[in-house]
Write an enzyme that holds these catalytic residues in place. Structure first.
Site, PDB file in Angstrom:
ATOM      1  N   LYS A   9      -9.363  -0.630  -6.141  1.00 31.54           N
ATOM      2  CA  LYS A   9      -9.431   0.054  -4.851  1.00 31.54           C
ATOM      3  C   LYS A   9     -10.803   0.666  -4.656  1.00 31.54           C
ATOM      4  O   LYS A   9     -11.285   1.432  -5.504  1.00 31.54           O
ATOM      5  CB  LYS A   9      -8.368   1.158  -4.781  1.00 31.54           C
ATOM      6  CG  LYS A   9      -8.353   1.954  -3.472  1.00 31.54           C
ATOM      7  CD  LYS A   9      -7.867   1.136  -2.279  1.00 31.54           C
ATOM      8  CE  LYS A   9      -8.006   1.872  -0.951  1.00 31.54           C
ATOM      9  NZ  LYS A   9      -6.888   2.751  -0.639  1.00 31.54           N
ATOM     10  N   HIS A  14       1.358   5.428  -1.742  1.00 30.70           N
ATOM     11  CA  HIS A  14       0.941   6.557  -2.581  1.00 30.70           C
ATOM     12  C   HIS A  14       2.212   7.169  -3.147  1.00 30.70           C
ATOM     13  O   HIS A  14       3.029   7.714  -2.402  1.00 30.70           O
ATOM     14  CB  HIS A  14       0.171   7.587  -1.751  1.00 30.70           C
ATOM     15  CG  HIS A  14      -1.100   7.037  -1.190  1.00 30.70           C
ATOM     16  ND1 HIS A  14      -2.295   7.090  -1.865  1.00 30.70           N
ATOM     17  CD2 HIS A  14      -1.347   6.363  -0.039  1.00 30.70           C
ATOM     18  CE1 HIS A  14      -3.234   6.496  -1.147  1.00 30.70           C
ATOM     19  NE2 HIS A  14      -2.680   6.039  -0.032  1.00 30.70           N
ATOM     20  N   HIS A  21       0.854  -1.208   0.000  1.00 31.37           N
ATOM     21  CA  HIS A  21       0.000   0.000   0.000  1.00 31.37           C
ATOM     22  C   HIS A  21       0.884   1.250   0.000  1.00 31.37           C
ATOM     23  O   HIS A  21       1.382   1.661   1.048  1.00 31.37           O
ATOM     24  CB  HIS A  21      -0.913   0.000   1.237  1.00 31.37           C
ATOM     25  CG  HIS A  21      -1.969   1.064   1.214  1.00 31.37           C
ATOM     26  ND1 HIS A  21      -3.277   0.829   1.586  1.00 31.37           N
ATOM     27  CD2 HIS A  21      -1.918   2.380   0.875  1.00 31.37           C
ATOM     28  CE1 HIS A  21      -3.968   1.954   1.484  1.00 31.37           C
ATOM     29  NE2 HIS A  21      -3.173   2.913   1.047  1.00 31.37           N
ATOM     30  N   HIS A  75      -4.967  -0.765   5.775  1.00 27.92           N
ATOM     31  CA  HIS A  75      -4.588   0.048   6.948  1.00 27.92           C
ATOM     32  C   HIS A  75      -5.534  -0.106   8.128  1.00 27.92           C
ATOM     33  O   HIS A  75      -6.169   0.862   8.555  1.00 27.92           O
ATOM     34  CB  HIS A  75      -4.413   1.524   6.573  1.00 27.92           C
ATOM     35  CG  HIS A  75      -5.454   2.105   5.642  1.00 27.92           C
ATOM     36  ND1 HIS A  75      -6.803   2.010   5.866  1.00 27.92           N
ATOM     37  CD2 HIS A  75      -5.324   2.773   4.478  1.00 27.92           C
ATOM     38  CE1 HIS A  75      -7.450   2.612   4.877  1.00 27.92           C
ATOM     39  NE2 HIS A  75      -6.577   3.081   4.022  1.00 27.92           N
ATOM     40  N   HIS A  96     -10.757   0.758   1.466  1.00 34.96           N
ATOM     41  CA  HIS A  96     -10.616   1.786   2.507  1.00 34.96           C
ATOM     42  C   HIS A  96     -11.868   1.640   3.368  1.00 34.96           C
ATOM     43  O   HIS A  96     -12.943   2.124   3.011  1.00 34.96           O
ATOM     44  CB  HIS A  96     -10.511   3.189   1.898  1.00 34.96           C
ATOM     45  CG  HIS A  96     -10.303   4.244   2.946  1.00 34.96           C
ATOM     46  ND1 HIS A  96      -9.126   4.934   3.098  1.00 34.96           N
ATOM     47  CD2 HIS A  96     -11.124   4.689   3.941  1.00 34.96           C
ATOM     48  CE1 HIS A  96      -9.218   5.761   4.122  1.00 34.96           C
ATOM     49  NE2 HIS A  96     -10.427   5.635   4.652  1.00 34.96           N
ATOM     50  N   LEU A 100      -5.619   9.043   7.693  1.00 36.93           N
ATOM     51  CA  LEU A 100      -6.910   8.349   7.701  1.00 36.93           C
ATOM     52  C   LEU A 100      -6.702   6.892   7.293  1.00 36.93           C
ATOM     53  O   LEU A 100      -5.992   6.657   6.318  1.00 36.93           O
ATOM     54  CB  LEU A 100      -7.887   9.024   6.730  1.00 36.93           C
ATOM     55  CG  LEU A 100      -8.414  10.383   7.204  1.00 36.93           C
ATOM     56  CD1 LEU A 100      -9.189  11.079   6.092  1.00 36.93           C
ATOM     57  CD2 LEU A 100      -9.310  10.219   8.437  1.00 36.93           C
TER      58      LEU A 100
END
Ligand code: DOR
Ligand code: ZN
Length: 346
Positions: free
Chosen positions: A100, A16, A14, A175, A137, A221
């Site tokens: 996702k 970004h 995971h 997460h 998420h 988050l």
């Protein structure tokens, strides 16, 4: 006492990497530590089709120094309008590794996300038919739900019914931050449910966001939860659960975007990801389980081969930089200015 640890080359499930100048800055550190990474698609505009993912993958590879051995694994950002045929084509041609699911408005660049699972039912049908993982998420956005309860409520209201409706769908709970999510993963070890855990959610609880004042660099988050949740997530990770794996959620934002009246969510951990996790496993007397978490569990979940090669960490002080230059500005790393107990050997 073990002072040197060599493990199979790990993966980050995971990340970004952003785009442009930020991509050029943050892709090399991730490629230094990891063989592969799941690259999140929440660019602006988001990566919603095969052509965009191929172009983004090419930009990622172009951001790396020549000769670096790193495989970006691309994801498709689901919207209410995603075409199942496009998802299938992307997966079967090896461009997309996963899709996702961002609930609309749950986090950074999620405005185009999914407003109801019903809207993506045909996509989920296709994904379960071809064995393509859904990366979630897992937070509800209902304003009546307290921000610290959004993950647990998501499990009850969204995840559980979705798993019943799509009984062959493989899902990664991204997460995870709560005792409820850790228990859910531990209760579902059969290869259908996976979970990633960030370094910050193993190390900080929600007090860190308010320690002596407002701490924007501790804000991400899902937001860090109370101590009992951190302890439960950490016990699942260092206890050696086979379906829980490394996913940093390294999420760089320029310092100006963090230090703002409405600061962005995201913690940047890519420079020292392995060292942060190694310290946690060491503190829990679980260094023998670190390789499973970092280098085996994720690949097995995704049905990918384990990496060749190794990385070595040594017990030696590592100073986390105060800042990391990116384009015109800089990013503040997780635990900036602190000293970690382990260091990757180049
Ligand atoms: O803290 C976060 N930052 N959480 C997310 O879900 C997204 C990420 C980002 O893209 O900045
Ligand atoms: Zn993320």
């Amino acid at each position: 006492m073990l002072d040197r640890l060599t493990i199979r080359r790990p993966d980050d499930w995971h990340v970004h990497l952003r785009d442009g100048a930020m991509l050029k800055a943050v892709a090399p550190p991730t490629a230094r530590q990891f063989g592969r990474a799941i690259v999140m698609p929440n660019l602006s505009p988001p990566v919603t089709d095969v052509a965009a993912a191929e172009a983004y993958r090419a930009r990622i590879l172009a951001a790396l120094p020549a000769g670096v051995n790193f495989v970006p694994l691309m994801t498709c950002y689901l919207t209410d309008a995603t075409d199942p045929a496009e998802v299938r084509r992307g997966f079967e041609s090896g461009v997309f590794t996963a899709c996702k699911l961002y609930p609309a408005h749950a986090t950074t660049n999620s405005a185009h996300g999914v407003t109801s699972i019903a809207h993506i039912a045909p996509v989920l049908e296709a994904m379960q038919a071809i064995g393509m993982p859904l990366l979630v998420h897992g937070e509800v956005t209902d304003p009546a739900v307290d921000i610290f309860d959004r993950e647990a409520v998501f499990i009850d209201r969204v995840l559980t019914p979705m798993l019943a409706d799509f009984p062959a769908l493989k899902v990664v709970m991204e997460h995870i931050t709560t005792a409820e999510a850790a228990a859910f993963a531990l209760d579902n070890p059969g290869g259908r449910i996976g979970a990633t855990v960030t370094p910050q959610h193993l190390v900080i609880n929600r007090n860190a966001i308010f320690a002596g004042g407002l701490r924007p660099h501790a804000y991400c988050l899902p937001v860090a939860k109370r101590e009992a949740h951190r302890v439960a997530v950490r016990a699942a990770v260092t206890g050696g659960a086979r379906n829980i794996f490394l996913g940093t959620d390294t999420a760089p934002h320029m310092v100006e975007a963090k230090l703002s009246a409405c600061g962005c969510a995201g913690i940047f951990s890519a420079l020292t990801a392995l060292e942060l996790y190694a310290e946690v496993f060491d503190q829990d007397d679980a260094l023998d389980r670190f390789e499973g978490f970092a280098s085996e569990n994720g690949a097995r979940f995704y049905g990918l081969p384990l990496n060749e090669g190794t990385v070595t960490l040594e017990r030696a002080p590592l100073d986390v930089p105060e800042q990391f230059g990116a384009g015109e500005s800089h990013v503040v790393p997780f635990r900036a200015g602190e000293t970690l107990a382990w260091r990757m050997v180049d």
